[in-house]
Motif scaffolding. Structure first.
Motif, PDB file in Angstrom:
ATOM      1  N   GLY A  23       0.822  -1.210   0.000  1.00  0.00           N
ATOM      2  CA  GLY A  23       0.000   0.000   0.000  1.00  0.00           C
ATOM      3  C   GLY A  23       0.853   1.256   0.000  1.00  0.00           C
ATOM      4  O   GLY A  23       0.577   2.219  -0.723  1.00  0.00           O
ATOM      5  N   ALA A  24       1.909   1.244   0.812  1.00  0.00           N
ATOM      6  CA  ALA A  24       2.819   2.380   0.882  1.00  0.00           C
ATOM      7  C   ALA A  24       3.558   2.564  -0.432  1.00  0.00           C
ATOM      8  O   ALA A  24       3.712   3.676  -0.938  1.00  0.00           O
ATOM      9  N   LEU A  25       4.026   1.460  -0.984  1.00  0.00           N
ATOM     10  CA  LEU A  25       4.794   1.502  -2.225  1.00  0.00           C
ATOM     11  C   LEU A  25       3.973   2.091  -3.366  1.00  0.00           C
ATOM     12  O   LEU A  25       4.432   2.986  -4.093  1.00  0.00           O
ATOM     13  N   ILE A  26       2.742   1.621  -3.521  1.00  0.00           N
ATOM     14  CA  ILE A  26       1.884   2.127  -4.598  1.00  0.00           C
ATOM     15  C   ILE A  26       1.524   3.588  -4.356  1.00  0.00           C
ATOM     16  O   ILE A  26       1.580   4.417  -5.273  1.00  0.00           O
ATOM     17  N   THR A  27       1.170   3.911  -3.134  1.00  0.00           N
ATOM     18  CA  THR A  27       0.781   5.287  -2.809  1.00  0.00           C
ATOM     19  C   THR A  27       1.939   6.248  -3.018  1.00  0.00           C
ATOM     20  O   THR A  27       1.768   7.341  -3.573  1.00  0.00           O
ATOM     21  N   ASP A  28       3.120   5.873  -2.599  1.00  0.00           N
ATOM     22  CA  ASP A  28       4.323   6.691  -2.797  1.00  0.00           C
ATOM     23  C   ASP A  28       4.546   6.941  -4.289  1.00  0.00           C
ATOM     24  O   ASP A  28       4.785   8.079  -4.711  1.00  0.00           O
ATOM     25  N   SER A  29       4.437   5.895  -5.087  1.00  0.00           N
ATOM     26  CA  SER A  29       4.702   6.030  -6.527  1.00  0.00           C
ATOM     27  C   SER A  29       3.708   6.955  -7.208  1.00  0.00           C
ATOM     28  O   SER A  29       4.040   7.613  -8.196  1.00  0.00           O
ATOM     29  N   VAL A  30       2.501   7.017  -6.675  1.00  0.00           N
ATOM     30  CA  VAL A  30       1.462   7.877  -7.262  1.00  0.00           C
ATOM     31  C   VAL A  30       1.590   9.317  -6.791  1.00  0.00           C
ATOM     32  O   VAL A  30       1.495  10.263  -7.584  1.00  0.00           O
ATOM     33  N   LEU A  31       1.815   9.514  -5.505  1.00  0.00           N
ATOM     34  CA  LEU A  31       1.841  10.872  -4.953  1.00  0.00           C
ATOM     35  C   LEU A  31       3.104  11.651  -5.298  1.00  0.00           C
ATOM     36  O   LEU A  31       3.095  12.885  -5.287  1.00  0.00           O
ATOM     37  N   GLN A  32       4.204  10.954  -5.632  1.00  0.00           N
ATOM     38  CA  GLN A  32       5.490  11.640  -5.798  1.00  0.00           C
ATOM     39  C   GLN A  32       5.537  12.598  -6.985  1.00  0.00           C
ATOM     40  O   GLN A  32       6.352  13.512  -7.006  1.00  0.00           O
ATOM     41  N   ARG A  33       4.653  12.418  -7.952  1.00  0.00           N
ATOM     42  CA  ARG A  33       4.707  13.240  -9.159  1.00  0.00           C
ATOM     43  C   ARG A  33       4.454  14.719  -8.838  1.00  0.00           C
ATOM     44  O   ARG A  33       3.420  15.093  -8.341  1.00  0.00           O
ATOM     45  N   ARG A  34       5.458  15.543  -9.128  1.00  0.00           N
ATOM     46  CA  ARG A  34       5.393  17.003  -8.951  1.00  0.00           C
ATOM     47  C   ARG A  34       5.069  17.422  -7.516  1.00  0.00           C
ATOM     48  O   ARG A  34       4.439  18.454  -7.283  1.00  0.00           O
ATOM     49  N   VAL A  62       5.786  -7.150  -1.470  1.00  0.00           N
ATOM     50  CA  VAL A  62       6.989  -6.502  -1.996  1.00  0.00           C
ATOM     51  C   VAL A  62       8.010  -7.533  -2.454  1.00  0.00           C
ATOM     52  O   VAL A  62       8.719  -7.323  -3.438  1.00  0.00           O
ATOM     53  N   GLU A  63       8.080  -8.646  -1.769  1.00  0.00           N
ATOM     54  CA  GLU A  63       9.015  -9.695  -2.169  1.00  0.00           C
ATOM     55  C   GLU A  63       8.695 -10.214  -3.577  1.00  0.00           C
ATOM     56  O   GLU A  63       9.593 -10.406  -4.400  1.00  0.00           O
ATOM     57  N   SER A  64       7.411 -10.426  -3.858  1.00  0.00           N
ATOM     58  CA  SER A  64       7.039 -10.919  -5.185  1.00  0.00           C
ATOM     59  C   SER A  64       7.245  -9.842  -6.241  1.00  0.00           C
ATOM     60  O   SER A  64       7.581 -10.143  -7.390  1.00  0.00           O
ATOM     61  N   LEU A  65       7.079  -8.573  -5.863  1.00  0.00           N
ATOM     62  CA  LEU A  65       7.360  -7.478  -6.795  1.00  0.00           C
ATOM     63  C   LEU A  65       8.852  -7.424  -7.103  1.00  0.00           C
ATOM     64  O   LEU A  65       9.257  -7.260  -8.261  1.00  0.00           O
ATOM     65  N   PHE A  66       9.670  -7.577  -6.068  1.00  0.00           N
ATOM     66  CA  PHE A  66      11.122  -7.566  -6.250  1.00  0.00           C
ATOM     67  C   PHE A  66      11.539  -8.652  -7.236  1.00  0.00           C
ATOM     68  O   PHE A  66      12.359  -8.419  -8.137  1.00  0.00           O
ATOM     69  N   LYS A  67      10.985  -9.835  -7.084  1.00  0.00           N
ATOM     70  CA  LYS A  67      11.303 -10.939  -7.998  1.00  0.00           C
ATOM     71  C   LYS A  67      10.834 -10.618  -9.415  1.00  0.00           C
ATOM     72  O   LYS A  67      11.521 -10.913 -10.388  1.00  0.00           O
ATOM     73  N   LEU A 116      11.600   1.703  -5.059  1.00  0.00           N
ATOM     74  CA  LEU A 116      10.671   1.426  -3.966  1.00  0.00           C
ATOM     75  C   LEU A 116      10.665  -0.041  -3.566  1.00  0.00           C
ATOM     76  O   LEU A 116      10.377  -0.385  -2.419  1.00  0.00           O
ATOM     77  N   ALA A 117      11.007  -0.920  -4.515  1.00  0.00           N
ATOM     78  CA  ALA A 117      11.034  -2.355  -4.227  1.00  0.00           C
ATOM     79  C   ALA A 117      12.400  -2.830  -3.750  1.00  0.00           C
ATOM     80  O   ALA A 117      12.587  -4.012  -3.453  1.00  0.00           O
ATOM     81  N   GLY A 118      13.373  -1.916  -3.689  1.00  0.00           N
ATOM     82  CA  GLY A 118      14.691  -2.277  -3.181  1.00  0.00           C
ATOM     83  C   GLY A 118      15.645  -2.861  -4.202  1.00  0.00           C
ATOM     84  O   GLY A 118      16.643  -3.485  -3.828  1.00  0.00           O
ATOM     85  N   VAL A 119      15.377  -2.645  -5.494  1.00  0.00           N
ATOM     86  CA  VAL A 119      16.280  -3.130  -6.529  1.00  0.00           C
ATOM     87  C   VAL A 119      17.531  -2.243  -6.542  1.00  0.00           C
ATOM     88  O   VAL A 119      17.432  -1.025  -6.697  1.00  0.00           O
ATOM     89  N   GLU A 120      18.698  -2.839  -6.385  1.00  0.00           N
ATOM     90  CA  GLU A 120      19.946  -2.082  -6.215  1.00  0.00           C
ATOM     91  C   GLU A 120      20.322  -1.245  -7.432  1.00  0.00           C
ATOM     92  O   GLU A 120      21.044  -0.254  -7.306  1.00  0.00           O
ATOM     93  N   THR A 121      19.860  -1.650  -8.604  1.00  0.00           N
ATOM     94  CA  THR A 121      20.189  -0.912  -9.829  1.00  0.00           C
ATOM     95  C   THR A 121      19.173   0.180 -10.132  1.00  0.00           C
ATOM     96  O   THR A 121      19.262   0.838 -11.176  1.00  0.00           O
ATOM     97  N   GLY A 122      18.213   0.385  -9.244  1.00  0.00           N
ATOM     98  CA  GLY A 122      17.139   1.337  -9.507  1.00  0.00           C
ATOM     99  C   GLY A 122      17.607   2.781  -9.604  1.00  0.00           C
ATOM    100  O   GLY A 122      18.281   3.298  -8.714  1.00  0.00           O
TER     101      GLY A 122
END
Length: 202
Positions: free
Chosen positions: A32-43, A109-114, A146-152
């Protein structure tokens, strides 16, 4: 040009005392936090506007850490009150992104990371996510962070400001992202750490 701009960026970072080699962990362990963060961050200003709203969501809806839990909470109502956001456009975008996660069976988040590891499943996720209104390259790339991918890495106004100060004239999204990655490779840094260092130094 890419190599030259990467060298310019590293010279600038050295002069400013910005260390891109410090390992930094970013992201959320809460869908929930991950999705909300990704949406609200714009501008929006992250520390003043986005972070406190997302943190409130984590505290008030701990069971929304999974996609199914977040869906249940959304259906029960109250999201706009929890995150103190009345704009229907972004609230709808949150719901649309939840639908993508459901359709692709991304439950936590683990399944998203994968899913975000290199390969066809990553490509599928990014393609489907781009179909959501107002989701552009930055938001898709931001998912890695947001998912913790090191190359992000994700290019925003803060990153571009550093690039301009470093003498990089080509500020297109793809070039700036390429410069960051090349600079990190030259120093054997993780891409995401260099991105974080620049972002935090703005």
């Amino acid at each position: 040009m890419m190599n030259q701009d990467a060298e310019r960026l590293l010279e600038y970072m050295d002069a400013q005392g910005i260390d891109g080699g410090q390992q930094i962990t970013r992201g959320w362990h809460h869908i929930g936090a991950l999705i909300t963060d990704s949406v609200l961050q714009r501008r929006q200003k992250y520390k003043a506007t986005v972070y406190p709203r997302v943190q409130a969501l984590v505290e008030e809806w701990p069971d929304a850490a999974t996609t199914s839990g977040f869906r249940t909470r959304i259906n029960q109502g109250g999201l706009s009150e929890i995150i103190r956001w009345n704009g229907q456009q972004r609230l709808q975008q949150i719901e649309d992104m939840v639908a993508v996660f459901e359709a692709l069976e991304i439950e936590d988040v683990e399944s998203l990371f994968k899913r975000l590891q290199p390969g066809s499943k990553r490509d599928e996720f990014r393609t489907v996510l781009r179909k959501v209104r107002h989701v552009g390259p930055k938001t898709v790339d931001y998912m890695d962070i947001l998912a913790g991918v090191e190359t992000g890495t994700a290019v925003d106004s803060r990153i571009k400001k550093h690039m301009k100060s470093a003498g990089v004239s080509n500020l297109t999204y793809s070039h700036v992202q390429g410069v960051m990655r090349k600079a990190a490779d030259l120093r054997n840094w993780r891409h995401g750490d260099l991105d974080a260092a620049l972002w935090n130094a703005a």
